[in-house]
Design an enzyme around this catalytic site. Structure first.
Site, PDB file in Angstrom:
ATOM      1  N   HIS A  32       0.834  -1.211   0.000  1.00  0.00           N
ATOM      2  CA  HIS A  32       0.000   0.000   0.000  1.00  0.00           C
ATOM      3  C   HIS A  32       0.867   1.258   0.000  1.00  0.00           C
ATOM      4  O   HIS A  32       0.669   2.165  -0.832  1.00  0.00           O
ATOM      5  CB  HIS A  32      -0.905  -0.008   1.231  1.00  0.00           C
ATOM      6  CG  HIS A  32      -1.796   1.186   1.337  1.00  0.00           C
ATOM      7  ND1 HIS A  32      -3.091   1.208   0.872  1.00  0.00           N
ATOM      8  CD2 HIS A  32      -1.580   2.428   1.866  1.00  0.00           C
ATOM      9  CE1 HIS A  32      -3.633   2.387   1.092  1.00  0.00           C
ATOM     10  NE2 HIS A  32      -2.733   3.148   1.700  1.00  0.00           N
ATOM     11  N   GLU A  33       1.814   1.313   0.918  1.00  0.00           N
ATOM     12  CA  GLU A  33       2.657   2.506   1.012  1.00  0.00           C
ATOM     13  C   GLU A  33       3.597   2.627  -0.180  1.00  0.00           C
ATOM     14  O   GLU A  33       3.926   3.737  -0.606  1.00  0.00           O
ATOM     15  CB  GLU A  33       3.448   2.489   2.326  1.00  0.00           C
ATOM     16  CG  GLU A  33       2.596   2.457   3.579  1.00  0.00           C
ATOM     17  CD  GLU A  33       1.602   3.610   3.666  1.00  0.00           C
ATOM     18  OE1 GLU A  33       1.858   4.670   3.071  1.00  0.00           O
ATOM     19  OE2 GLU A  33       0.556   3.437   4.327  1.00  0.00           O
ATOM     20  N   HIS A  36       1.886   4.568  -2.861  1.00  0.00           N
ATOM     21  CA  HIS A  36       2.012   6.024  -2.643  1.00  0.00           C
ATOM     22  C   HIS A  36       3.410   6.503  -3.038  1.00  0.00           C
ATOM     23  O   HIS A  36       3.559   7.522  -3.730  1.00  0.00           O
ATOM     24  CB  HIS A  36       1.791   6.365  -1.167  1.00  0.00           C
ATOM     25  CG  HIS A  36       0.384   6.166  -0.687  1.00  0.00           C
ATOM     26  ND1 HIS A  36      -0.714   6.584  -1.392  1.00  0.00           N
ATOM     27  CD2 HIS A  36      -0.101   5.596   0.456  1.00  0.00           C
ATOM     28  CE1 HIS A  36      -1.822   6.290  -0.722  1.00  0.00           C
ATOM     29  NE2 HIS A  36      -1.472   5.686   0.399  1.00  0.00           N
TER      30      HIS A  36
END
Length: 378
Positions: A32-33, A36
């Site tokens: 997920h990170e 980003h």
């Protein structure tokens, strides 16, 4: 020696539960990170820190771009801190912005066009969905899938199916307008619709017959031994009627099937949340870190492939939850960016701060709710 052996055995709390839980959560959070991070870098945004976990740093390093990569003490999430942020939730820091150099201002998150900020924020949940697709594609490619024909072998007495007029030998064609290919498709479409009136089209001999049934709630055990409540209509199949077979997939076919499977998981999760908000789902079906840790331990005992499947399903859930329009979740940011795109100016800091406070309270309340469910409520 006995203590050492029991402490590190597969049945121990450390090896049997904590390590599988940390593996599952770390993989999902990291992907997920990383979404980003990668899209933010692609958009030319500076990154100050990439953290797995919150709180004090346990260890880390700084790369040549000045990004601090670290593992933090509380392993219940993570964050990417961009240039100009005052916190892990990517809120702007006016005081810090005043002290940024001209070069730093060029790469600060909040000086970027709204489309770059939106793309960077949306990338986190998107990468969660990509992770699920990748896992399913590998599983389908290596193991294939066993399926049953969508045919009825028997109808349980006094069941919704019996009252609707189902008969042994009926073959499902569609459920509420959705065409079905396997008996598993029927189960999926019915399981999340307890109490809803569904229209079934079945082939009976040379004719197609339309039947209406309302699934009832049934408590069952899933593969990990958890009690789940599903909608059922009371039809069963067997090897004679269902004709079980293994479908094998090539590389492209496995990806296509993985996309469909991920789409169903997204749909089913969204359907559950919608029904939960409406008070039509059992609150005990929601769990937090304790429930996830328990499931990770059970999955690890069944084998590594079960643990990886749990990663895929949890990744979908994390992706969807982060898209909810609630600050400080990613969906909350996207709502602000949408408003900014329409109004051609950012939302005022006063309004944004007030909404963030309400959103943060809602998120903390939800976390407290699932913790209560884990420990005392269910």
């Amino acid at each position: 020696m006995e203590f050492f052996t029991s402490f590190f055995s597969t049945d121990s709390l450390l090896v049997g539960t904590i390590i599988p839980f940390l593996f599952v959560l770390t993989v999902v959070v990291f992907v997920h990170e990383m979404g980003h991070y990668l899209v933010g870098r692609w958009c030319g945004i500076g990154v100050k820190a990439f953290s797995i976990g919150f709180g004090p740093e346990l260890f880390g390093f700084t790369d040549r771009r000045g990004t601090r990569w670290k593992l933090s003490a509380i392993p219940l999430g993570g964050y990417v801190k961009f240039t100009g942020d005052m916190s892990a939730s990517s809120q702007p820091d006016p005081e810090a912005t005043e002290h940024l150099t001209a070069e730093e201002l060029k790469v600060a998150f909040h000086t970027q066009p709204v489309w770059k900020r939106a793309a960077t924020v949306f990338a986190g949940p998107l990468f969660n969905f990509f992770l699920t697709i990748a896992v399913f594609a590998v599983m389908f490619g290596f193991y294939g899938r066993y399926v049953l024909e969508p045919s009825v072998a028997d109808v349980q007495p006094d069941s919704p199916a019996a009252m609707a007029g189902f008969e042994p030998g009926d073959r499902f064609v569609s459920v509420d307008g959705t065409t079905v290919r396997t008996f598993g498709d029927v189960q999926r479409l019915v399981s999340g619709r307890a109490g809803d009136e569904l229209t079934f089209v079945v082939r009976r001999g040379e004719q197609e017959v339309e039947l209406v049934a309302r699934p009832r709630v049934s408590e069952q055990k899933d593969a990990l031994g958890n009690t789940v409540k599903l909608g059922v209509i009371g039809v069963v199949t067997d090897e004679t009627v269902g004709q079980p077979r293994l479908i094998e997939y090539g590389p492209l076919e496995s990806v296509g099937e993985a996309v469909r499977e991920t789409g169903y998981a997204i749909y089913r999760t969204g359907q559950f949340l919608k029904r939960f908000v409406a008070g039509r789902e059992d609150r005990c079906q929601l769990g937090g870190p304790v429930r996830i840790a328990d499931m990770a331990g059970k999955a690890a005992q069944l084998g590594f492939e079960w643990l990886v499947q749990l990663v895929a399903l949890l990744s979908v859930g994390i992706g969807i939850l982060n898209l909810l329009p609630i600050p400080p979740l990613d969906g909350g940011h996207l709502v602000f960016y949408a408003i900014e795109a329409v109004m051609r100016r950012p939302v005022s800091e006063r309004v944004m701060d007030a909404v963030y406070r309400v959103g943060l309270f809602a998120v903390l309340a939800f976390m407290g709710f699932v913790f209560w469910n884990d420990l005392f409520g269910c």
